[in-house]
Design a protein around this motif. Structure first.
Motif, PDB file in Angstrom:
ATOM      1  N   ALA A 147       2.826   9.537  -9.761  1.00 43.29           N
ATOM      2  CA  ALA A 147       2.252   8.609 -10.721  1.00 43.29           C
ATOM      3  C   ALA A 147       2.605   7.183 -10.294  1.00 43.29           C
ATOM      4  CB  ALA A 147       2.787   8.901 -12.120  1.00 43.29           C
ATOM      5  N   GLY A 148       1.665   6.288 -10.478  1.00 38.74           N
ATOM      6  CA  GLY A 148       1.811   4.933  -9.945  1.00 38.74           C
ATOM      7  C   GLY A 148       0.903   4.705  -8.754  1.00 38.74           C
ATOM      8  N   LEU A 149       0.616   5.788  -8.023  1.00 41.59           N
ATOM      9  CA  LEU A 149      -0.410   5.790  -6.975  1.00 41.59           C
ATOM     10  C   LEU A 149      -0.204   4.708  -5.924  1.00 41.59           C
ATOM     11  CD1 LEU A 149      -3.587   6.491  -9.185  1.00 41.59           C
ATOM     12  CD2 LEU A 149      -2.012   8.141  -8.140  1.00 41.59           C
ATOM     13  N   ASP A 150       1.026   4.563  -5.478  1.00 43.83           N
ATOM     14  CA  ASP A 150       1.341   3.578  -4.447  1.00 43.83           C
ATOM     15  C   ASP A 150       1.015   4.156  -3.063  1.00 43.83           C
ATOM     16  OD1 ASP A 150       2.765   1.084  -3.499  1.00 43.83           O
ATOM     17  OD2 ASP A 150       3.933   2.640  -2.491  1.00 43.83           O
ATOM     18  N   PRO A 151       0.185   3.484  -2.269  1.00 48.60           N
ATOM     19  CA  PRO A 151      -0.195   4.046  -0.970  1.00 48.60           C
ATOM     20  C   PRO A 151       0.987   4.269  -0.034  1.00 48.60           C
ATOM     21  CG  PRO A 151      -1.674   2.262  -1.588  1.00 48.60           C
ATOM     22  CD  PRO A 151      -0.558   2.245  -2.569  1.00 48.60           C
ATOM     23  N   ALA A 152       1.891   3.299   0.060  1.00 46.55           N
ATOM     24  CA  ALA A 152       3.032   3.437   0.966  1.00 46.55           C
ATOM     25  C   ALA A 152       3.914   4.605   0.564  1.00 46.55           C
ATOM     26  CB  ALA A 152       3.843   2.141   0.984  1.00 46.55           C
ATOM     27  N   ALA A 153       4.068   4.822  -0.736  1.00 43.01           N
ATOM     28  CA  ALA A 153       4.889   5.936  -1.201  1.00 43.01           C
ATOM     29  C   ALA A 153       4.285   7.272  -0.794  1.00 43.01           C
ATOM     30  CB  ALA A 153       5.051   5.864  -2.720  1.00 43.01           C
ATOM     31  N   HIS A 154       2.964   7.357  -0.753  1.00 44.32           N
ATOM     32  CA  HIS A 154       2.335   8.629  -0.368  1.00 44.32           C
ATOM     33  C   HIS A 154       2.368   8.850   1.135  1.00 44.32           C
ATOM     34  CE1 HIS A 154       1.135   8.421  -4.564  1.00 44.32           C
ATOM     35  NE2 HIS A 154       1.004   9.732  -4.475  1.00 44.32           N
ATOM     36  N   LEU A 155       2.337   7.785   1.915  1.00 41.61           N
ATOM     37  CA  LEU A 155       2.581   7.938   3.350  1.00 41.61           C
ATOM     38  C   LEU A 155       4.000   8.448   3.594  1.00 41.61           C
ATOM     39  CD1 LEU A 155       0.907   4.643   4.595  1.00 41.61           C
ATOM     40  CD2 LEU A 155       0.159   6.950   5.206  1.00 41.61           C
ATOM     41  N   ALA A 156       4.975   7.905   2.857  1.00 43.02           N
ATOM     42  CA  ALA A 156       6.365   8.359   2.996  1.00 43.02           C
ATOM     43  C   ALA A 156       6.521   9.800   2.529  1.00 43.02           C
ATOM     44  CB  ALA A 156       7.287   7.431   2.199  1.00 43.02           C
ATOM     45  N   MET A 157       5.812  10.162   1.505  1.00 44.33           N
ATOM     46  CA  MET A 157       5.825  11.547   1.021  1.00 44.33           C
ATOM     47  C   MET A 157       5.368  12.499   2.131  1.00 44.33           C
ATOM     48  SD  MET A 157       3.628  12.842  -2.261  1.00 44.33           S
ATOM     49  CE  MET A 157       3.357  14.576  -2.637  1.00 44.33           C
ATOM     50  N   GLY A 158       4.292  12.130   2.819  1.00 46.29           N
ATOM     51  CA  GLY A 158       3.816  12.956   3.925  1.00 46.29           C
ATOM     52  C   GLY A 158       4.815  13.056   5.050  1.00 46.29           C
ATOM     53  N   ALA A 159       5.447  11.925   5.408  1.00 45.86           N
ATOM     54  CA  ALA A 159       6.446  11.956   6.475  1.00 45.86           C
ATOM     55  C   ALA A 159       7.594  12.889   6.121  1.00 45.86           C
ATOM     56  CB  ALA A 159       6.957  10.543   6.738  1.00 45.86           C
ATOM     57  N   ALA A 160       7.981  12.916   4.850  1.00 45.10           N
ATOM     58  CA  ALA A 160       9.066  13.806   4.425  1.00 45.10           C
ATOM     59  C   ALA A 160       8.682  15.269   4.545  1.00 45.10           C
ATOM     60  CB  ALA A 160       9.458  13.476   2.981  1.00 45.10           C
ATOM     61  N   LEU A 234      -5.569   9.304  -2.156  1.00 43.19           N
ATOM     62  CA  LEU A 234      -4.163   9.365  -1.744  1.00 43.19           C
ATOM     63  C   LEU A 234      -3.714  10.698  -1.151  1.00 43.19           C
ATOM     64  CD1 LEU A 234      -2.445   7.159  -4.443  1.00 43.19           C
ATOM     65  CD2 LEU A 234      -3.039   6.579  -2.089  1.00 43.19           C
ATOM     66  N   PRO A 235      -4.348  11.834  -1.445  1.00 45.02           N
ATOM     67  CA  PRO A 235      -3.985  13.020  -0.657  1.00 45.02           C
ATOM     68  C   PRO A 235      -4.174  12.816   0.842  1.00 45.02           C
ATOM     69  CG  PRO A 235      -5.144  13.686  -2.637  1.00 45.02           C
ATOM     70  CD  PRO A 235      -5.244  12.183  -2.562  1.00 45.02           C
ATOM     71  N   LEU A 236      -5.124  11.942   1.209  1.00 46.58           N
ATOM     72  CA  LEU A 236      -5.290  11.570   2.621  1.00 46.58           C
ATOM     73  C   LEU A 236      -4.036  10.893   3.154  1.00 46.58           C
ATOM     74  CD1 LEU A 236      -6.831  10.865   5.251  1.00 46.58           C
ATOM     75  CD2 LEU A 236      -7.774   8.886   4.023  1.00 46.58           C
ATOM     76  N   HIS A 237      -3.450  10.001   2.387  1.00 48.72           N
ATOM     77  CA  HIS A 237      -2.251   9.298   2.827  1.00 48.72           C
ATOM     78  C   HIS A 237      -1.112  10.282   3.093  1.00 48.72           C
ATOM     79  CE1 HIS A 237      -4.606   5.997   1.286  1.00 48.72           C
ATOM     80  NE2 HIS A 237      -3.673   5.103   1.608  1.00 48.72           N
ATOM     81  N   VAL A 238      -1.011  11.302   2.255  1.00 50.88           N
ATOM     82  CA  VAL A 238       0.076  12.273   2.434  1.00 50.88           C
ATOM     83  C   VAL A 238      -0.083  13.016   3.754  1.00 50.88           C
ATOM     84  CG1 VAL A 238       1.242  14.288   1.475  1.00 50.88           C
ATOM     85  CG2 VAL A 238       0.360  12.520  -0.064  1.00 50.88           C
ATOM     86  N   VAL A 239      -1.264  13.544   4.025  1.00 51.01           N
ATOM     87  CA  VAL A 239      -1.420  14.338   5.245  1.00 51.01           C
ATOM     88  C   VAL A 239      -1.445  13.459   6.485  1.00 51.01           C
ATOM     89  CG1 VAL A 239      -2.506  16.243   4.022  1.00 51.01           C
ATOM     90  CG2 VAL A 239      -3.952  14.489   5.054  1.00 51.01           C
ATOM     91  N   ALA A 240      -1.932  12.212   6.363  1.00 55.96           N
ATOM     92  CA  ALA A 240      -1.848  11.291   7.505  1.00 55.96           C
ATOM     93  C   ALA A 240      -0.406  10.901   7.760  1.00 55.96           C
ATOM     94  CB  ALA A 240      -2.703  10.051   7.232  1.00 55.96           C
ATOM     95  N   GLY A 241       0.375  10.711   6.698  1.00 58.73           N
ATOM     96  CA  GLY A 241       1.799  10.416   6.864  1.00 58.73           C
ATOM     97  C   GLY A 241       2.529  11.551   7.543  1.00 58.73           C
ATOM     98  N   ALA A 242       2.154  12.783   7.239  1.00 56.53           N
ATOM     99  CA  ALA A 242       2.774  13.940   7.876  1.00 56.53           C
ATOM    100  C   ALA A 242       2.379  14.058   9.342  1.00 56.53           C
ATOM    101  CB  ALA A 242       2.393  15.223   7.132  1.00 56.53           C
ATOM    102  N   ALA A 243       1.231  13.474   9.713  1.00 56.73           N
ATOM    103  CA  ALA A 243       0.765  13.541  11.102  1.00 56.73           C
ATOM    104  C   ALA A 243       1.411  12.487  11.988  1.00 56.73           C
ATOM    105  CB  ALA A 243      -0.760  13.390  11.143  1.00 56.73           C
ATOM    106  N   GLY A 244       1.976  11.440  11.393  1.00 57.03           N
ATOM    107  CA  GLY A 244       2.655  10.422  12.186  1.00 57.03           C
ATOM    108  C   GLY A 244       1.751   9.736  13.179  1.00 57.03           C
TER     109      GLY A 244
END
Length: 270
Positions: A147-160, A234-244
């Protein structure tokens, strides 16, 4: 889920359609056939059948991030005004409490607040997976957005969550590359194409350029017409963050009911 596998799994961002669209009659009858074929193709893009799927859904927002832990989650019919039979759909895949605990562990270990939950699977989870994996045999864990829908936070979520890729787990971000019902049709078609063109430019790149562009996505051409609210992006940000640093490729890019939309795979094996 700590056992390592030989193949690193790619990550997937998919457009999940409108409500239970794949399980209804349409005129013309082939209205959703292109997107259906794209979802059905997912299994052919992977190095092996996944041991499990973790699906980040646009239809669930929580703080802390919530992770479904049920062994047999119920379906959440969070769509309205559709034919009665669409409220009788089933998707009896097993949940995976051990994997869910691993997801919480990875997030909290990265300093990202997360907690177990028992909510069920909304249509952003069960509808596209009922098309992609109709046998419902692969264990499945649903994860909320923050909640809050911050793009950077979702990229970090994916990296984790990236270590899951080496543990036989397929990470799926379920949303839509265009999501604005009020701009559907000629009023929004040009913006849908502009935003999709931007995705085509940005997502094949990896590393800091892609991360920077995704953090600042709202400045892209057509962005706020394509996504007046960003939960489906933002689900895109998560999986892109996981892809590095690994590149992305559109495995579907075509008009859906007249609006240009795309589905993406990241970290695909050569």
């Amino acid at each position: 889920m700590s056992e390592q596998t030989a193949a690193r799994f790619p990550t997937i961002y998919l457009t999940h359609g409108g409500g239970p669209c794949f399980f209804m009659d349409w005129d013309p009858a082939d209205t959703w056939d292109g997107l259906r074929t794209g979802l059905e193709s997912i299994r052919t893009l992977l190095p092996a059948p996944p041991k499990a799927i973790v699906c980040i859904t646009a239809h669930w927002e929580e703080t802390p991030i919530a992770v479904e832990t049920g062994e047999r989650p119920e379906l959440v019919f969070d769509y309205y005004g559709f034919p009665p039979h669409t409220y009788e759909l089933t998707y009896p895949a097993p949940g995976d409490p051990v994997l869910a605990a691993r997801v919480v562990e990875l997030l909290t270990g990265a300093g990202i607040a997360a907690q177990p939950a028992n909510r069920g699977w909304d249509h952003g989870v069960f509808v596209p997976l009922k098309v992609a994996y109709p046998e419902a045999e692969i264990p499945l864990v649903a994860v909320s957005l923050q909640a809050g829908l911050d793009p950077a936070a979702h990229l970090a979520m994916g990296a984790a969550l990236a270590p899951l890729r080496d543990e036989g787990v397929l990470l799926i971000g379920s949303g839509s590359s265009f999501h604005n019902l009020r701009a559907w049709g000629p009023v929004g078609a040009a913006s849908a194409k502009e935003f999709d063109d931007w995705l085509q430019d940005v997502l094949p790149a990896g590393g800091e350029r892609r991360a920077r562009e995704l953090r600042d996505w709202s400045g892209a051409p057509g962005a706020r017409v394509a996504h007046p609210r960003e939960e489906h992006l933002l689900p895109l940000h998560v999986v892109a963050g996981a892809a590095g640093d690994e590149p992305g490729r559109a495995f579907l890019d075509e008009p859906v009911m007249g609006m240009q939309m795309s589905c993406w795979i990241f970290g695909e094996s050569a």
